[in-house]
Scaffold this motif. Sequence first.
Motif, mmCIF file in Angstrom:
data_model
loop_
_atom_site.group_PDB
_atom_site.id
_atom_site.type_symbol
_atom_site.label_atom_id
_atom_site.label_comp_id
_atom_site.label_asym_id
_atom_site.label_seq_id
_atom_site.Cartn_x
_atom_site.Cartn_y
_atom_site.Cartn_z
ATOM 1 N N THR A 267 25.408 92.341 58.715
ATOM 2 C CA THR A 267 25.131 91.000 58.181
ATOM 3 C C THR A 267 26.122 90.626 57.089
ATOM 4 O O THR A 267 26.686 89.527 57.088
ATOM 5 N N ILE A 268 26.356 91.550 56.167
ATOM 6 C CA ILE A 268 27.296 91.277 55.079
ATOM 7 C C ILE A 268 28.719 91.136 55.604
ATOM 8 O O ILE A 268 29.497 90.295 55.130
ATOM 9 N N THR A 269 29.092 91.947 56.597
ATOM 10 C CA THR A 269 30.440 91.858 57.153
ATOM 11 C C THR A 269 30.675 90.482 57.778
ATOM 12 O O THR A 269 31.729 89.863 57.565
ATOM 13 N N MET A 270 29.702 89.994 58.547
ATOM 14 C CA MET A 270 29.833 88.660 59.142
ATOM 15 C C MET A 270 29.770 87.578 58.068
ATOM 16 O O MET A 270 30.565 86.627 58.083
ATOM 17 N N ALA A 271 28.856 87.702 57.124
ATOM 18 C CA ALA A 271 28.718 86.697 56.067
ATOM 19 C C ALA A 271 29.981 86.600 55.223
ATOM 20 O O ALA A 271 30.405 85.507 54.836
ATOM 21 N N ALA A 272 30.600 87.742 54.939
ATOM 22 C CA ALA A 272 31.823 87.747 54.144
ATOM 23 C C ALA A 272 32.956 87.040 54.875
ATOM 24 O O ALA A 272 33.779 86.342 54.261
ATOM 25 N N LEU A 273 33.012 87.201 56.187
ATOM 26 C CA LEU A 273 34.015 86.516 57.004
ATOM 27 C C LEU A 273 33.777 85.010 56.996
ATOM 28 O O LEU A 273 34.712 84.215 56.819
ATOM 29 N N ILE A 274 32.539 84.617 57.177
ATOM 30 C CA ILE A 274 32.190 83.185 57.146
ATOM 31 C C ILE A 274 32.521 82.589 55.788
ATOM 32 O O ILE A 274 33.058 81.477 55.689
ATOM 33 N N GLN A 275 32.216 83.339 54.726
ATOM 34 C CA GLN A 275 32.473 82.858 53.370
ATOM 35 C C GLN A 275 33.950 82.530 53.171
ATOM 36 O O GLN A 275 34.305 81.541 52.532
ATOM 37 N N ARG A 276 34.835 83.349 53.710
ATOM 38 C CA ARG A 276 36.273 83.144 53.540
ATOM 39 C C ARG A 276 36.832 82.074 54.466
ATOM 40 O O ARG A 276 37.824 81.429 54.148
ATOM 41 N N GLU A 277 36.203 81.869 55.615
ATOM 42 C CA GLU A 277 36.756 80.953 56.603
ATOM 43 C C GLU A 277 36.186 79.534 56.517
ATOM 44 O O GLU A 277 36.864 78.584 56.879
ATOM 45 N N ALA A 278 34.956 79.403 56.058
ATOM 46 C CA ALA A 278 34.330 78.079 56.031
ATOM 47 C C ALA A 278 34.726 77.319 54.777
ATOM 48 O O ALA A 278 34.992 77.912 53.729
ATOM 49 N N GLY A 279 34.773 75.994 54.903
ATOM 50 C CA GLY A 279 35.109 75.162 53.756
ATOM 51 C C GLY A 279 33.918 74.366 53.283
ATOM 52 O O GLY A 279 33.292 74.688 52.271
ATOM 53 N N LEU A 280 33.574 73.319 54.025
ATOM 54 C CA LEU A 280 32.461 72.468 53.649
ATOM 55 C C LEU A 280 31.129 73.135 53.992
ATOM 56 O O LEU A 280 31.027 73.903 54.952
ATOM 57 N N ARG A 281 30.123 72.819 53.216
ATOM 58 C CA ARG A 281 28.812 73.456 53.363
ATOM 59 C C ARG A 281 28.279 73.362 54.799
ATOM 60 O O ARG A 281 27.791 74.336 55.361
ATOM 61 N N ALA A 309 42.106 85.303 57.814
ATOM 62 C CA ALA A 309 41.523 85.799 56.562
ATOM 63 C C ALA A 309 41.338 87.309 56.583
ATOM 64 O O ALA A 309 41.472 87.979 55.551
ATOM 65 N N THR A 310 41.035 87.871 57.741
ATOM 66 C CA THR A 310 40.881 89.324 57.814
ATOM 67 C C THR A 310 42.233 90.022 57.664
ATOM 68 O O THR A 310 42.320 91.098 57.075
ATOM 69 N N VAL A 311 43.274 89.406 58.200
ATOM 70 C CA VAL A 311 44.614 89.989 58.103
ATOM 71 C C VAL A 311 45.086 89.986 56.650
ATOM 72 O O VAL A 311 45.568 91.000 56.125
ATOM 73 N N THR A 312 44.947 88.838 55.989
ATOM 74 C CA THR A 312 45.440 88.723 54.618
ATOM 75 C C THR A 312 44.624 89.554 53.642
ATOM 76 O O THR A 312 45.117 89.894 52.560
ATOM 77 N N TYR A 313 43.394 89.896 53.990
ATOM 78 C CA TYR A 313 42.600 90.749 53.100
ATOM 79 C C TYR A 313 43.302 92.079 52.886
ATOM 80 O O TYR A 313 43.354 92.595 51.758
ATOM 81 N N ARG A 314 43.872 92.629 53.941
ATOM 82 C CA ARG A 314 44.555 93.921 53.826
ATOM 83 C C ARG A 314 45.975 93.766 53.283
ATOM 84 O O ARG A 314 46.462 94.619 52.531
ATOM 85 N N THR A 315 46.661 92.677 53.647
ATOM 86 C CA THR A 315 48.035 92.489 53.161
ATOM 87 C C THR A 315 48.069 92.069 51.705
ATOM 88 O O THR A 315 49.099 92.210 51.035
ATOM 89 N N GLY A 316 46.963 91.529 51.215
ATOM 90 C CA GLY A 316 46.917 91.071 49.833
ATOM 91 C C GLY A 316 47.373 89.647 49.643
ATOM 92 O O GLY A 316 47.328 89.114 48.521
#
Length: 407
Positions: A267-281, A309-316
């Motif tokens: 749940t947290i893994t998916m939520a964290a991805l959504i948090q980084r990718e979504a813009g408007l509520r 977003a997943t790629v840049t998380y590791r590249t910084g």
Amino acid sequence: MTGATETQGGGPGAASASTPADAAGSRRAARESRGGRSGGRAEAPTGPRRVVRSRRGAWGCLAVLLVFVALLAVAAVILQGPIAQLFAATQGPADYEGTGDKELVVMIHEGDTGEDVAAALAKADVVKSYAAFYKLLLAESPAPVFQPGAYQLATKMSARSALDALLDKKNKLEHTVVIPEGTTAAVALQSLSEGTEVPLADIQAAAKDVASFGLPAEATSLEGFVFPATYNFTPGVTAHDAIKTLVDRQFKALDDAGVTADKRWTTITMAALIQREAGLREDYYKVSRVFYNRLNPQLWPSGLLQSDATVTYRTGNTHLATTTDSERADAGNPYNTYVHPGLPAGPISNPGDLAIDAALHPADGPWLYFVSWNLDTGETIFSATLKDHEVAVAKWLAWMKDHPEYG
């Protein structure tokens, strides 16, 4: 446990991506025209001399006048944009008036430059534009020095009011920590140190003992389990207890959402991805649906989520909205969802209540693609077919061409 209190933090993406400088340019254009003939006088060939006033002259003057008026109208239309830009440039960058509206707390970190502070204030809507605040900083002598920590400010402050508030020691909050949604664990720990005055080395050392916080067995760091909110700590709090306050608050959010202990990790893994990718509520639930549709082999056989977003998380390079071909092809990046199917190797941010709810309750829809075509407003286009998505991508690329600072 630690005697800390908290209130939930700002809106989606409050700490993700940098805020660009506003810019105003001016262009000038002009048109010249000339022409027309005036009429003369005619005399009788014989007899008494008399003057005959020619109507040709009057009509000629009228024609010239009409042509001139038409040219002025055309010039006004053509020059409307450049004149408006020139006016905006002479008026200076957009700025609010007054001392603010709704109160909020903003963090300044150790090592933040004037550009960083201007960007943070603009993103939080404390000031109307990056340029308004940064231009003011450049005009100050000596240059202002900001102390790291939490500051009590307000939305919609003039640049002058915001700067004065930051330099007023009365507005610096002791033992207060702000963690916006989408913040990474590394940044959250830095904020925790700056707000509690516990040395960062102690915070980082305590964070390495992941098992002591009751995290799922898959977790190798605190990523994803630091709840984004504003916290007030009691003086003398220990590094371990301060961190545990944040983690326990995330557990509470998951419990309140009905997530059982065995489902916390996914749940947290998916939520964290959504948090980084979504813009408007309102887009959170659609973004969630896109990723769940891509996890459905009948709809998306490859199972590749293909999230930058997943790629840049590791590249910084989390400040960038794009990735390179080589980055997307890097199989050595365990978070690279362009080459590794399924969810990323773990959470890529710390999500709040909205992202958690979206992960649990995706919207109904056939979408397989989305692109945030305007990174300033977060406006996103969702598509069910590749053809429609390509049209949306073209719109995004056109916007990016006009905003190279995001590339």
